[in-house]
Scaffold this active site. Structure first.
Site, short mmCIF file in Angstrom:
data_model
loop_
_atom_site.label_atom_id
_atom_site.label_comp_id
_atom_site.label_asym_id
_atom_site.label_seq_id
_atom_site.Cartn_x
_atom_site.Cartn_y
_atom_site.Cartn_z
N SER A 47 24.77 -102.59 67.94
CA SER A 47 25.05 -101.23 68.46
C SER A 47 25.75 -100.69 68.83
CB SER A 47 23.73 -101.26 70.02
OG SER A 47 23.60 -100.39 70.79
N HIS A 54 37.14 -100.94 66.44
CA HIS A 54 35.71 -100.79 66.10
C HIS A 54 35.55 -100.92 64.86
CE1 HIS A 54 34.46 -101.50 70.60
NE2 HIS A 54 35.46 -102.13 70.45
N CYS A 88 31.93 -95.99 69.82
CA CYS A 88 32.10 -95.16 68.51
C CYS A 88 30.98 -94.48 68.56
CB CYS A 88 31.39 -96.59 67.88
SG CYS A 88 33.00 -97.82 67.85
N CYS A 100 29.12 -98.79 70.96
CA CYS A 100 29.84 -98.85 71.61
C CYS A 100 29.98 -97.17 72.34
CB CYS A 100 31.78 -99.83 72.18
SG CYS A 100 32.64 -98.92 71.54
N GLU A 131 33.37 -99.08 63.52
CA GLU A 131 32.44 -97.40 63.62
C GLU A 131 34.14 -97.16 63.25
OE1 GLU A 131 29.07 -100.17 65.64
OE2 GLU A 131 31.20 -99.60 66.01
#
Length: 148
Positions: free
Chosen positions: A78, A51, A83, A80, A53
């Site tokens: 936002s 992901h 992350c 998950c 991040e």
């Protein structure tokens, strides 16, 4: 300053989209300097965990606990559970989120763990994700671990 760093995260999201991936971007900032940047690369690299991040933290390299404590993580979406967990593990004290209309991670849990969470709800971030979800629903649901 939030807009400057969020804009850099949006640039990362756009890079990911241009490469055939999911348009989510992230930057890690310490002392008003970007020390890491990344974008979702699950599709491009065939990764179950890359992901935005996670890519950003990986690209920042090894940092000290003091560095992470001073850091702000910017993400166009936002974060998950995965992350958010990484941010909690490294005790990143502030997360700035571009939008949480199309997806909402465990925001209440982050706040309960004393993370300063700022939701911008930036129209550019919202539009980028809404268009992607409309055009690529299968990839989106795969990314968030849900069935269509």
């Amino acid at each position: 300053m939030h807009d400057i760093f969020l804009q850099e995260a949006i640039k990362e999201a756009e890079l990911g989209l241009a490469a055939g991936g999911i348009p989510i971007g992230s930057v890690l900032v310490i002392d008003e300097q970007i020390v890491g940047r990344g974008h979702n690369q699950r599709i491009q690299k065939g990764s179950p965990t890359l992901h935005a991040e996670m890519d950003c933290l990986e690209n920042a390299g090894r940092l000290t606990a003091k560095d992470y404590a001073r850091a702000t993580l910017y993400s166009t979406l936002s974060p998950c559970d995965m992350c958010s967990g990484a941010a909690l593990l490294y005790k990143i004290s502030r997360i700035v989120v571009g939008e949480n209309h199309t997806f909402r991670g465990p925001e209440a849990y982050l706040r309960a763990r004393h993370v300063d969470l700022l939701i911008i709800n930036d129209e550019r971030c919202i539009r980028l994700m809404r268009e992607f979800i409309e055009n690529q629903p299968a990839l989106w649901y795969e990314d968030i671990g849900e069935s269509m």
